[in-house]
Design a protein around this motif. Sequence first.
Motif, PDB file in Angstrom:
ATOM      1  N   PRO A   1       0.800  -1.230   0.000  1.00 15.85           N
ATOM      2  CA  PRO A   1       0.000   0.000   0.000  1.00 15.85           C
ATOM      3  C   PRO A   1       0.831   1.278   0.000  1.00 15.85           C
ATOM      4  O   PRO A   1       0.413   2.282  -0.592  1.00 15.85           O
ATOM      5  N   THR A   2       1.983   1.270   0.642  1.00 17.39           N
ATOM      6  CA  THR A   2       2.785   2.492   0.676  1.00 17.39           C
ATOM      7  C   THR A   2       3.328   2.841  -0.710  1.00 17.39           C
ATOM      8  O   THR A   2       3.464   4.014  -1.046  1.00 17.39           O
TER       9      THR A   2
ATOM     10  N   GLU B   1       2.808   6.336  -5.524  1.00 23.05           N
ATOM     11  CA  GLU B   1       2.462   6.595  -6.917  1.00 23.05           C
ATOM     12  C   GLU B   1       1.375   7.656  -7.022  1.00 23.05           C
ATOM     13  O   GLU B   1       1.394   8.491  -7.934  1.00 23.05           O
ATOM     14  N   PHE B   2       0.431   7.633  -6.095  1.00 19.24           N
ATOM     15  CA  PHE B   2      -0.610   8.653  -6.075  1.00 19.24           C
ATOM     16  C   PHE B   2      -0.019  10.031  -5.795  1.00 19.24           C
ATOM     17  O   PHE B   2      -0.367  11.027  -6.452  1.00 19.24           O
ATOM     18  N   LEU B   3       0.887  10.106  -4.832  1.00 11.69           N
ATOM     19  CA  LEU B   3       1.510  11.384  -4.495  1.00 11.69           C
ATOM     20  C   LEU B   3       2.417  11.884  -5.612  1.00 11.69           C
ATOM     21  O   LEU B   3       2.639  13.086  -5.740  1.00 11.69           O
ATOM     22  N   LEU B   4       2.924  10.962  -6.435  1.00 13.32           N
ATOM     23  CA  LEU B   4       3.762  11.337  -7.568  1.00 13.32           C
ATOM     24  C   LEU B   4       2.938  11.667  -8.811  1.00 13.32           C
ATOM     25  O   LEU B   4       3.502  11.846  -9.881  1.00 13.32           O
TER      26      LEU B   4
ATOM     27  N   THR C   1      11.764   3.881   9.519  1.00 18.16           N
ATOM     28  CA  THR C   1      13.102   3.998   8.949  1.00 18.16           C
ATOM     29  C   THR C   1      13.302   2.997   7.816  1.00 18.16           C
ATOM     30  O   THR C   1      13.856   3.335   6.760  1.00 18.16           O
ATOM     31  N   CYS C   2      12.842   1.766   8.015  1.00 19.26           N
ATOM     32  CA  CYS C   2      12.934   0.760   6.948  1.00 19.26           C
ATOM     33  C   CYS C   2      12.164   1.218   5.715  1.00 19.26           C
ATOM     34  O   CYS C   2      12.649   1.104   4.578  1.00 19.26           O
ATOM     35  N   SER C   3      10.951   1.727   5.935  1.00 19.29           N
ATOM     36  CA  SER C   3      10.146   2.216   4.827  1.00 19.29           C
ATOM     37  C   SER C   3      10.818   3.393   4.134  1.00 19.29           C
ATOM     38  O   SER C   3      10.810   3.493   2.894  1.00 19.29           O
ATOM     39  N   PHE C   4      11.433   4.273   4.909  1.00 21.10           N
ATOM     40  CA  PHE C   4      12.126   5.434   4.341  1.00 21.10           C
ATOM     41  C   PHE C   4      13.244   4.999   3.396  1.00 21.10           C
ATOM     42  O   PHE C   4      13.321   5.444   2.242  1.00 21.10           O
ATOM     43  N   PHE C   5      14.114   4.121   3.854  1.00 13.28           N
ATOM     44  CA  PHE C   5      15.240   3.703   3.016  1.00 13.28           C
ATOM     45  C   PHE C   5      14.776   2.881   1.820  1.00 13.28           C
ATOM     46  O   PHE C   5      15.328   3.000   0.722  1.00 13.28           O
ATOM     47  N   PHE C   6      13.753   2.045   2.021  1.00 11.18           N
ATOM     48  CA  PHE C   6      13.242   1.262   0.898  1.00 11.18           C
ATOM     49  C   PHE C   6      12.691   2.177  -0.192  1.00 11.18           C
ATOM     50  O   PHE C   6      13.007   2.007  -1.383  1.00 11.18           O
ATOM     51  N   HIS C   7      11.889   3.165   0.197  1.00 10.91           N
ATOM     52  CA  HIS C   7      11.303   4.065  -0.802  1.00 10.91           C
ATOM     53  C   HIS C   7      12.333   5.015  -1.380  1.00 10.91           C
ATOM     54  O   HIS C   7      12.211   5.414  -2.550  1.00 10.91           O
ATOM     55  N   LEU C   8      13.339   5.359  -0.595  1.00  8.58           N
ATOM     56  CA  LEU C   8      14.406   6.199  -1.138  1.00  8.58           C
ATOM     57  C   LEU C   8      15.152   5.461  -2.244  1.00  8.58           C
ATOM     58  O   LEU C   8      15.410   6.018  -3.324  1.00  8.58           O
ATOM     59  N   VAL C   9      15.490   4.197  -2.013  1.00  7.08           N
ATOM     60  CA  VAL C   9      16.147   3.392  -3.043  1.00  7.08           C
ATOM     61  C   VAL C   9      15.218   3.196  -4.239  1.00  7.08           C
ATOM     62  O   VAL C   9      15.646   3.271  -5.405  1.00  7.08           O
ATOM     63  N   LEU C  10      13.943   2.967  -3.945  1.00  3.97           N
ATOM     64  CA  LEU C  10      12.976   2.773  -5.027  1.00  3.97           C
ATOM     65  C   LEU C  10      12.881   4.008  -5.907  1.00  3.97           C
ATOM     66  O   LEU C  10      12.825   3.906  -7.147  1.00  3.97           O
ATOM     67  N   LEU C  11      12.866   5.195  -5.301  1.00  2.50           N
ATOM     68  CA  LEU C  11      12.822   6.432  -6.072  1.00  2.50           C
ATOM     69  C   LEU C  11      14.078   6.620  -6.907  1.00  2.50           C
ATOM     70  O   LEU C  11      14.014   7.034  -8.067  1.00  2.50           O
TER      71      LEU C  11
ATOM     72  N   LEU D   1       1.104   3.367  10.529  1.00  3.76           N
ATOM     73  CA  LEU D   1       1.524   4.769  10.569  1.00  3.76           C
ATOM     74  C   LEU D   1       3.036   4.920  10.399  1.00  3.76           C
ATOM     75  O   LEU D   1       3.500   5.868   9.770  1.00  3.76           O
ATOM     76  N   GLY D   2       3.814   3.984  10.980  1.00  2.00           N
ATOM     77  CA  GLY D   2       5.265   4.059  10.827  1.00  2.00           C
ATOM     78  C   GLY D   2       5.704   3.999   9.375  1.00  2.00           C
ATOM     79  O   GLY D   2       6.401   4.911   8.883  1.00  2.00           O
ATOM     80  N   PRO D   3       5.321   2.962   8.609  1.00  3.03           N
ATOM     81  CA  PRO D   3       5.699   2.908   7.195  1.00  3.03           C
ATOM     82  C   PRO D   3       5.143   4.059   6.360  1.00  3.03           C
ATOM     83  O   PRO D   3       5.821   4.534   5.441  1.00  3.03           O
ATOM     84  N   LEU D   4       3.925   4.511   6.666  1.00  3.06           N
ATOM     85  CA  LEU D   4       3.369   5.635   5.913  1.00  3.06           C
ATOM     86  C   LEU D   4       4.175   6.909   6.133  1.00  3.06           C
ATOM     87  O   LEU D   4       4.434   7.670   5.194  1.00  3.06           O
ATOM     88  N   ALA D   5       4.595   7.144   7.373  1.00  2.74           N
ATOM     89  CA  ALA D   5       5.446   8.304   7.650  1.00  2.74           C
ATOM     90  C   ALA D   5       6.784   8.168   6.946  1.00  2.74           C
ATOM     91  O   ALA D   5       7.314   9.134   6.380  1.00  2.74           O
ATOM     92  N   GLY D   6       7.358   6.975   6.959  1.00  2.71           N
ATOM     93  CA  GLY D   6       8.629   6.762   6.264  1.00  2.71           C
ATOM     94  C   GLY D   6       8.505   6.894   4.768  1.00  2.71           C
ATOM     95  O   GLY D   6       9.456   7.332   4.096  1.00  2.71           O
ATOM     96  N   GLU D   7       7.338   6.561   4.217  1.00  3.74           N
ATOM     97  CA  GLU D   7       7.132   6.658   2.768  1.00  3.74           C
ATOM     98  C   GLU D   7       7.041   8.102   2.315  1.00  3.74           C
ATOM     99  O   GLU D   7       7.443   8.447   1.197  1.00  3.74           O
TER     100      GLU D   7
END
Length: 317
Positions: free
Chosen positions: A94-95, A100-103, A168-178, A237-243
Amino acid sequence: MAGLNVSIAFFFLVVGVCQLLRQLSKRLLSPGAYGCLARELAGSLQLCTSCLELRMLLEIGLWGGGFGPDVVLTLLFLLFVVHGASFDGAAANPTISLQEFLLLESNLAATAAKLLAQVVGMGMGWAVTKLYWSWELTHFHLIQNLIASECSSSIHTSLHHAAFVEGTCSFFFHLVLLKLRQSRLMYRVPALAATVTFLTYTAVPFTGAFFNPALAAATTFHCSGSSFWDYIQVYWLGPLAGEICPGGTGGQGLAWGATGKAEMLGVTQTIPGKGLNLCLASSKCPFLFPFPVTRVIPLLSTFFNAISLWGIGKNSS
């Protein structure tokens, strides 16, 4: 090692069935229905079944099979390579769909359809895996069935620390994904698989390292040891904030502090530098307005504290 071989055969079977489902859906459904529904459902089903079996191997394999976390992490890396190559662009998270929606890459209706398909796919994956375990093809599954009713929460640290770990995990995952969005598939897939493997190795002792709200809901929300609202804070909420955060640092993405352009159905709109896509229509974006990143952290902090106080009051009553 016979039990491990059965699990590997199960992985191959799941990937094959989901790949067949994707091929049939691509032929029978329209591109829109396939991209928003069938592709996400198949990807979520494949991801959930694989992760549940891997989690079982991680919990039981050390003392029941004689192999350590290195074997499970190797399987995790290989499975995510296979997932990345076979998902056909599905998010199964979902994140990622919200990103993709925010982009401005997906409208509200398509995003809602993807989220629904992911939830249904994860639920189907949980049901299929439970049925597979009930056959008790290996002693791993026999042990898993014996301890299934006594499963405990994957949160092994304080609530705020657990939410920080998942974020934090979500942040780094989405940063690499971007960063890898425009890279070739042969480079992007192993890089993302290596990122997931490293983050899992780091965060498993604290939260189980899901950083996927739908996967966490299907896997651990029913376990005792933490309340429903604890799970919401940590795994949603944690992964959504990191995303949300990588968009402010990735040079693209949500592009706070830069001027972005949205092309939706042939309409190009200029978005102010501190804008966030809050498009609620499929053909136009009338709800684009400034949303400074400096407001995000206080809002999230207030939300976290409000839910914590509500959960404490509910438990005390």
